[in-house]
Every structure is written in C-alpha cells, then in structure tokens.
Design a protein around this motif. Structure first.
Motif, PDB file in Angstrom:
ATOM      1  N   GLU A  64       0.871  -1.175   0.000  1.00 47.64           N
ATOM      2  CA  GLU A  64       0.000   0.000   0.000  1.00 47.64           C
ATOM      3  C   GLU A  64       0.909   1.226   0.000  1.00 47.64           C
ATOM      4  O   GLU A  64       2.131   1.082   0.013  1.00 47.64           O
ATOM      5  CB  GLU A  64      -0.892   0.000   1.238  1.00 47.64           C
ATOM      6  N   THR A  89       0.360   4.322   2.092  1.00 50.58           N
ATOM      7  CA  THR A  89       0.309   5.273   3.210  1.00 50.58           C
ATOM      8  C   THR A  89       1.604   5.308   4.029  1.00 50.58           C
ATOM      9  O   THR A  89       2.095   6.386   4.379  1.00 50.58           O
ATOM     10  CB  THR A  89      -0.908   4.965   4.100  1.00 50.58           C
ATOM     11  N   ARG A 127       0.073  -7.701  -2.859  1.00 50.32           N
ATOM     12  CA  ARG A 127      -0.294  -8.468  -1.669  1.00 50.32           C
ATOM     13  C   ARG A 127      -0.474  -9.923  -2.078  1.00 50.32           C
ATOM     14  O   ARG A 127      -1.234 -10.211  -3.015  1.00 50.32           O
ATOM     15  CB  ARG A 127      -1.600  -7.950  -1.044  1.00 50.32           C
ATOM     16  N   GLU A 172      -2.270 -12.508  -1.668  1.00 56.16           N
ATOM     17  CA  GLU A 172      -3.545 -12.983  -1.132  1.00 56.16           C
ATOM     18  C   GLU A 172      -4.071 -14.089  -2.033  1.00 56.16           C
ATOM     19  O   GLU A 172      -3.548 -14.314  -3.125  1.00 56.16           O
ATOM     20  CB  GLU A 172      -4.555 -11.834  -1.121  1.00 56.16           C
ATOM     21  N   TYR A 208      -6.372  -9.410  -6.470  1.00 58.93           N
ATOM     22  CA  TYR A 208      -5.190  -9.811  -7.229  1.00 58.93           C
ATOM     23  C   TYR A 208      -3.962  -9.643  -6.354  1.00 58.93           C
ATOM     24  O   TYR A 208      -4.021  -9.012  -5.304  1.00 58.93           O
ATOM     25  CB  TYR A 208      -5.057  -8.957  -8.495  1.00 58.93           C
ATOM     26  N   GLN A 243      -3.399   1.108  -7.162  1.00 58.53           N
ATOM     27  CA  GLN A 243      -4.097   2.003  -6.237  1.00 58.53           C
ATOM     28  C   GLN A 243      -3.920   3.445  -6.690  1.00 58.53           C
ATOM     29  O   GLN A 243      -2.857   3.835  -7.170  1.00 58.53           O
ATOM     30  CB  GLN A 243      -3.531   1.879  -4.814  1.00 58.53           C
ATOM     31  N   GLU A 283      -3.330  11.665   0.423  1.00 60.68           N
ATOM     32  CA  GLU A 283      -3.023  11.756   1.858  1.00 60.68           C
ATOM     33  C   GLU A 283      -2.915  13.240   2.195  1.00 60.68           C
ATOM     34  O   GLU A 283      -2.300  14.006   1.459  1.00 60.68           O
ATOM     35  CB  GLU A 283      -1.701  11.055   2.208  1.00 60.68           C
ATOM     36  N   ARG A 319     -11.054  -1.461  10.407  1.00 62.63           N
ATOM     37  CA  ARG A 319     -10.435  -1.830   9.125  1.00 62.63           C
ATOM     38  C   ARG A 319      -9.218  -2.699   9.361  1.00 62.63           C
ATOM     39  O   ARG A 319      -8.676  -2.752  10.454  1.00 62.63           O
ATOM     40  CB  ARG A 319     -10.030  -0.589   8.330  1.00 62.63           C
ATOM     41  N   TYR A 354      -2.974   1.150  11.565  1.00 67.54           N
ATOM     42  CA  TYR A 354      -2.540   2.512  11.913  1.00 67.54           C
ATOM     43  C   TYR A 354      -3.681   3.505  12.125  1.00 67.54           C
ATOM     44  O   TYR A 354      -3.449   4.653  12.472  1.00 67.54           O
ATOM     45  CB  TYR A 354      -1.539   3.069  10.895  1.00 67.54           C
ATOM     46  N   TYR A 355      -4.926   3.069  11.908  1.00 65.23           N
ATOM     47  CA  TYR A 355      -6.025   4.027  12.057  1.00 65.23           C
ATOM     48  C   TYR A 355      -6.268   4.415  13.510  1.00 65.23           C
ATOM     49  O   TYR A 355      -6.196   3.578  14.406  1.00 65.23           O
ATOM     50  CB  TYR A 355      -7.313   3.470  11.438  1.00 65.23           C
ATOM     51  N   SER A 414     -14.371  -4.328  -0.930  1.00 66.21           N
ATOM     52  CA  SER A 414     -14.476  -2.870  -1.014  1.00 66.21           C
ATOM     53  C   SER A 414     -13.762  -2.344  -2.250  1.00 66.21           C
ATOM     54  O   SER A 414     -12.752  -2.920  -2.675  1.00 66.21           O
ATOM     55  CB  SER A 414     -13.881  -2.236   0.237  1.00 66.21           C
ATOM     56  N   ILE A 415     -14.264  -1.253  -2.816  1.00 60.72           N
ATOM     57  CA  ILE A 415     -13.564  -0.653  -3.967  1.00 60.72           C
ATOM     58  C   ILE A 415     -12.631   0.471  -3.511  1.00 60.72           C
ATOM     59  O   ILE A 415     -11.842   0.980  -4.283  1.00 60.72           O
ATOM     60  CB  ILE A 415     -14.538  -0.172  -5.063  1.00 60.72           C
ATOM     61  N   GLY A 416     -12.753   0.858  -2.241  1.00 59.20           N
ATOM     62  CA  GLY A 416     -11.872   1.896  -1.724  1.00 59.20           C
ATOM     63  C   GLY A 416     -12.002   1.994  -0.219  1.00 59.20           C
ATOM     64  O   GLY A 416     -12.974   1.497   0.360  1.00 59.20           O
ATOM     65  N   GLY A 452      -6.405  10.065   4.903  1.00 62.38           N
ATOM     66  CA  GLY A 452      -6.280   9.787   3.470  1.00 62.38           C
ATOM     67  C   GLY A 452      -7.072   8.571   3.054  1.00 62.38           C
ATOM     68  O   GLY A 452      -7.744   7.944   3.881  1.00 62.38           O
ATOM     69  N   GLY A 481      -9.006   1.024  -5.288  1.00 68.01           N
ATOM     70  CA  GLY A 481      -8.480  -0.011  -6.183  1.00 68.01           C
ATOM     71  C   GLY A 481      -9.014   0.256  -7.587  1.00 68.01           C
ATOM     72  O   GLY A 481     -10.224   0.296  -7.802  1.00 68.01           O
TER      73      GLY A 481
HETATM   74  P1  HAM Z   1      -6.960  -0.906   1.816  1.00 67.51           P
HETATM   75  O1  HAM Z   1      -8.369  -0.975   2.220  1.00 67.51           O
HETATM   76  O2  HAM Z   1      -6.059  -1.984   2.270  1.00 67.51           O
HETATM   77  O3  HAM Z   1      -6.426   0.498   2.288  1.00 67.51           O
HETATM   78  O4  HAM Z   1      -6.889  -0.831   0.254  1.00 67.51           O
HETATM   79  C1  HAM Z   1      -7.557   0.185  -0.463  1.00 67.51           C
HETATM   80  C2  HAM Z   1      -8.182  -0.378  -1.717  1.00 67.51           C
HETATM   81  O5  HAM Z   1      -7.212  -1.068  -2.513  1.00 67.51           O
HETATM   82  C3  HAM Z   1      -9.260  -1.426  -1.466  1.00 67.51           C
HETATM   83  O6  HAM Z   1     -10.492  -0.846  -1.153  1.00 67.51           O
HETATM   84  C4  HAM Z   1      -9.299  -2.121  -2.824  1.00 67.51           C
HETATM   85  O7  HAM Z   1     -10.079  -1.391  -3.740  1.00 67.51           O
HETATM   86  C5  HAM Z   1      -7.847  -2.090  -3.250  1.00 67.51           C
HETATM   87  N1  HAM Z   1      -7.239  -3.409  -2.976  1.00 67.51           N
HETATM   88  C6  HAM Z   1      -6.712  -3.831  -1.811  1.00 67.51           C
HETATM   89  N2  HAM Z   1      -6.241  -5.098  -1.929  1.00 67.51           N
HETATM   90  C7  HAM Z   1      -6.497  -5.469  -3.204  1.00 67.51           C
HETATM   91  C8  HAM Z   1      -6.264  -6.670  -3.978  1.00 67.51           C
HETATM   92  N3  HAM Z   1      -5.644  -7.727  -3.440  1.00 67.51           N
HETATM   93  N4  HAM Z   1      -6.658  -6.699  -5.261  1.00 67.51           N
HETATM   94  C9  HAM Z   1      -7.277  -5.630  -5.829  1.00 67.51           C
HETATM   95  N5  HAM Z   1      -7.515  -4.487  -5.166  1.00 67.51           N
HETATM   96  C10 HAM Z   1      -7.135  -4.402  -3.886  1.00 67.51           C
HETATM   97  C11 HAM Z   1      -5.177   0.962   2.050  1.00 67.51           C
HETATM   98  O8  HAM Z   1      -4.406   0.455   1.269  1.00 67.51           O
HETATM   99  C12 HAM Z   1      -4.844   2.230   2.796  1.00 67.51           C
HETATM  100  N6  HAM Z   1      -3.477   2.635   2.421  1.00 67.51           N
HETATM  101  C13 HAM Z   1      -5.848   3.318   2.522  1.00 67.51           C
HETATM  102  C14 HAM Z   1      -5.513   4.603   3.196  1.00 67.51           C
HETATM  103  C15 HAM Z   1      -4.897   5.665   2.658  1.00 67.51           C
HETATM  104  N7  HAM Z   1      -5.740   4.885   4.463  1.00 67.51           N
HETATM  105  C16 HAM Z   1      -5.284   6.090   4.731  1.00 67.51           C
HETATM  106  N8  HAM Z   1      -4.751   6.564   3.645  1.00 67.51           N
END
Ligand code: HAM
Length: 427
Positions: A81, A83, A111, A113, A120, A125, A129, A268, A272-273, A288-290, A311, A315
């Motif tokens: 990610e 952040t 990731r 996963e 994926y 992304q 922020e 979530r 870090y939140y 989730s889409i975001g 922030g 995705g």
């Molecule tokens: P997150 O919820 O882990 O947050 O990921 C944000 C978005 O990335 C998800 O809602 C999704 O759309 C997309 N995403 C995550 N994992 C995958 C995956 N394996 N395949 C496809 N899309 C994926 C963060 O990453 C935090 N950095 C958000 C944030 C920013 N918080 C504060 N600032």
C-alpha cells in the motif's frame, strides 16, 4: 526449443485493451480531481524496507507481503500500500514545510492474497493523503474528492460505510488496554469475531463488554441517533466526542449527496487508524472498492513529531469491475483513423499524419497497393476504425487526402490545409 509458459504468474494479470484503456481513463480522471483539490503528485518507490510496513500494517497485510533480501542482504518488500511510504516521504522531505501537505499517488501495490474476483496479487491504487490537518473538514474533504471522482467516471449506487476507531480505542485506553492489544481487538472486531473479542476483554477488570457489544450494533444514517449514543455514554467524556464528530461528518456528507452510513462496530484491516475510517462498496462486488481514514500516530511512530493525517486509496481494477457490472464504463472518446498509403513517399505520409494527429486523432499508418486497397478497407471496418484516410497517386500529386467516414459512410477529398482547419470534418 524451450516451451515457455505464457500464463502470467498466479495472481498477476495482463491488462490489455479494452480494459487497459479504461484503466488509463480511471487513473487520469482521478489525477484531475485530486489536482483540483490542491493535491500534488508523489511517486514513491515500489521497493521499501520491510520494517516500514511491518510496524503498523496489521496482521493480514503483514502476512501477505512480498518480502525478500536484495543482493546486499537488505530485507525489503514490494509495497502492499502507499500510506506508510507517504508518511516516510513526509518525514524525509516535507517536515519543515507549512502544513497541511496534500499529496496524491498512483501505482501498483502487491499483496500475496488468495486470488478471486477483484482480488489480485498486483493491483493499482490511486489515493490521496492529507498530512498535518486535524479538522473534521479534512476528513469530509476526502469524501468530497471521492464523490467528484465517482461522478466524473459515472459511478453511482455506491455506499460509503463510515466509522471511528477512536471510539473503541478511547474506551480500550481507559480500560488499561495497551495499543498492540487494541490493534488485535480491532482486527477481531473487523472480522466480527465477537467471542474472541470477549475472551480478550475478560482479562481486563474495567472492560465493559456490553458497551462494546452495544456499540458494535449501532448502524445508522441518522446523525441524531449518534448524538443519542454520545449522550447515553457521556460518562466516557472525550471518547464520546469522537461519536459526535462522526455524527457531524454523517450529517454534512449526506447533505452533500454522499450515501454515507455510520457504523460504530466497523474497523479496518490496517492497524494505523486512530479515528475516522471509511470503506466504499457497491452491490456487485463483495470486496471494497476503496477505503481510508485517519492515522494520527503513524508519523510519530516513525520517529517524527505528533502529526495528524488522513487519506484514502481506491483499487482501480475494482472500480473498473464496479462500472462494468453496472454497464456504465466511461466513453473512451478516442477517434481512430487508418491512414492507407498507396505511394511510398514517407515524407508526404508524415505530413498528412501530423495534421491528422494535430486534430486529436489516433493515426495508424499502412502501406499497400491499389489492388489490395479493398482488403485494407475491410480490415479498417472490421476493427471499428472511425475513418480511413487514403493517399493515392492522385492525392499525392494534388497535395490532397481522401477521407472516408466509416460511420456515416461518406467520402470526400480535402487539401492538407482544409484538413488542418476542418474540425467539422471529424464530427
Ligand atoms: P486498503 O483498504 O487496504 O487500504 O486498500 C484500499 C483499496 O485497494 C481497497 O479498497 C481495494 O479497492 C484495493 N485493494 C486492496 N487489496 C487489493 C487486492 N488484493 N486486489 C485488488 N484491489 C485491492 C489501504 O491500502 C490504505 N493505504 C488506505 C488509506 C490511505 N488509508 C489512509 N490513507
């Protein structure tokens, strides 16, 4: 001869047209909106030190990281990610600058996963922020950016679940629960593993499980209901200010046309939140889409001063899937012309194609002979070109080009000058 396996590695994807064109548009539109809100681009490295993410990513992300040693033996990872990288970049480059610092980014994250629809191992992304602003407006602004972005790409029917981990964290702190244990409990709450939450809370004499259970059940679109919760538990003082803050956010964002739903039992995956959090969902996807939120202690954890920050990240692939499912993919808006030359004067062909490109057309050039012209026209039509431009001997000698409009089935010959001035030709 070696027979190469042409499948991409599991969890990786080849993104080809038309999806790749939509991905490009989704990124460009995001950049446009972020810029309009005064955010500036940063390009963090894809490879970071493992410890940067290991500290506060939460168990799920930590487990799924691509970690390896580089040739000098450093323990590094592919970023899962952005952040954490942005917090590091803030400390290295922006610390002395006036706050808030508003940054946006676009790029791949990784990731490891279990792959499934919309999940994926490499994904793109986009995100923003805002560092150094504690105001409730800075949280609201995130949702405004989101609203404008979704509007610009034609996505509707989404829900923004909002919560505030500051409420639970505040209660846990009062009950003497340390931060690392808080992270574990929040992770369990996120997974709705209430029995396990209970098991841990039992170890703390002051902890009131019924309060946690009650809060986990509060899900509403009515700001007054949150105010009532704040009043009901007013003995917890400051902690309930966070509920009041969420109520304000709910009220304002709903008035601004965003479908926000408050959920006090929402946590979530990322550890870090510290306060406001949110996640965006659409009916067609079960992921989730975001998502995003406030992380007021991360920069301090990295050795900096206490700095509020908030922030989100979206995705891009999941956004594309959401649009596709609702049949509302944006117009690509690209007009393509196949330039068929029956002569081999490359200079003239270049002159013509330059004029066509200056009119905003994508020009694909082919050289052929008069006897094969019919075949080339057939290909242009099958490949859904908008126009064909033909340069034959006659056109070359009179400095002209014949334009065939494949949609209107019309044909006319223009001088190069006319082509350059004639935007009406391409309507
Ligand atoms: P997150 O919820 O882990 O947050 O990921 C944000 C978005 O990335 C998800 O809602 C999704 O759309 C997309 N995403 C995550 N994992 C995958 C995956 N394996 N395949 C496809 N899309 C994926 C963060 O990453 C935090 N950095 C958000 C944030 C920013 N918080 C504060 N600032």
């Amino acid at each position: 001869m070696v027979k190469l396996n042409i499948e991409p590695v599991r969890g990786m994807r080849d993104v080809i047209p038309p999806e790749s064109k939509f991905v490009e548009i989704l990124i460009r539109r995001f950049e446009d909106v972020a810029r309009k809100y005064g955010y500036e681009p940063v390009i963090p490295p894809i490879i970071e030190r493992f410890e940067l993410f290991a500290l506060k990513s939460g168990p799920e992300i930590r487990r799924s990281m691509y970690v390896f040693k580089d040739k000098a033996g450093r323990e590094v990872c592919l970023r899962p990610e952005f952040t954490a990288s942005i917090a590091r970049i803030y400390l290295k480059h922006f610390l002395p600058k006036p706050k808030p610092i508003k940054l946006y980014y676009v790029g791949p994250a990784f990731r490891y996963e279990e792959p499934q629809l919309g999940r994926y191992r490499e994904f793109i992304q986009v995100g923003v922020e805002n560092i150094g602003d504690h105001s409730v407006y800075s949280d609201i602004e995130l949702l405004l950016i989101l609203r404008d972005y979704y509007r610009s790409i034609g996505l509707s029917g989404y829900t923004v679940r909002i919560g505030n981990v500051g409420v639970m964290r505040g209660l846990f702190t009062r009950w003497g629960i340390q931060e690392d244990v808080q992270d574990v409990i929040l992770h369990l709450i996120d997974k709705r593993r209430i029995d396990d939450v209970q098991e841990i809370l039992k170890r703390y004499a002051d902890a009131e499980l019924d309060v946690i259970s009650y809060l986990m059940g509060v899900r509403t679109t009515d700001p007054d209901e949150l105010e009532q919760v704040a009043r009901k538990f007013s003995k917890y003082g400051d902690v309930m200010n966070e509920v009041a803050r969420l109520s304000k956010l709910l009220k304002v964002t709903r008035a601004m046309g965003i479908n926000t739903v408050a959920d006090l039992g929402f946590a979530r995956g990322l550890a870090y939140y510290t306060g406001f959090i949110f996640e965006v969902t659409v009916p067609s996807l079960n992921v989730s889409i975001g998502g995003g939120g406030r992380y007021d202690t991360l920069i301090k954890l990295y050795g900096g001063p206490q700095t509020p920050a908030t922030g989100f990240s979206l995705g891009v692939e999941r956004t594309y899937l959401a649009l596709k499912a609702s049949d509302s993919l944006p117009e690509v808006g690209e007009r393509r012309v196949m330039l068929i030359s029956l002569i081999d004067d490359y200079t003239y062909v270049d002159r013509v194609s330059e004029v066509l490109r200056s009119q905003g057309l994508a020009v694909n050039t082919r050289f052929t002979t008069l006897s094969k012209l019919g075949d080339a026209l057939g290909v242009a039509s099958r490949m859904m070109y908008d126009y064909v431009a033909i340069i034959g001997d006659k056109e070359f000698r009179s400095a002209k080009v014949t334009i065939k409009d494949l949609r209107k089935r019309e044909q006319r010959t223009y001088s190069i000058k006319e082509l350059g001035e004639g935007e009406s030709i391409w309507i």
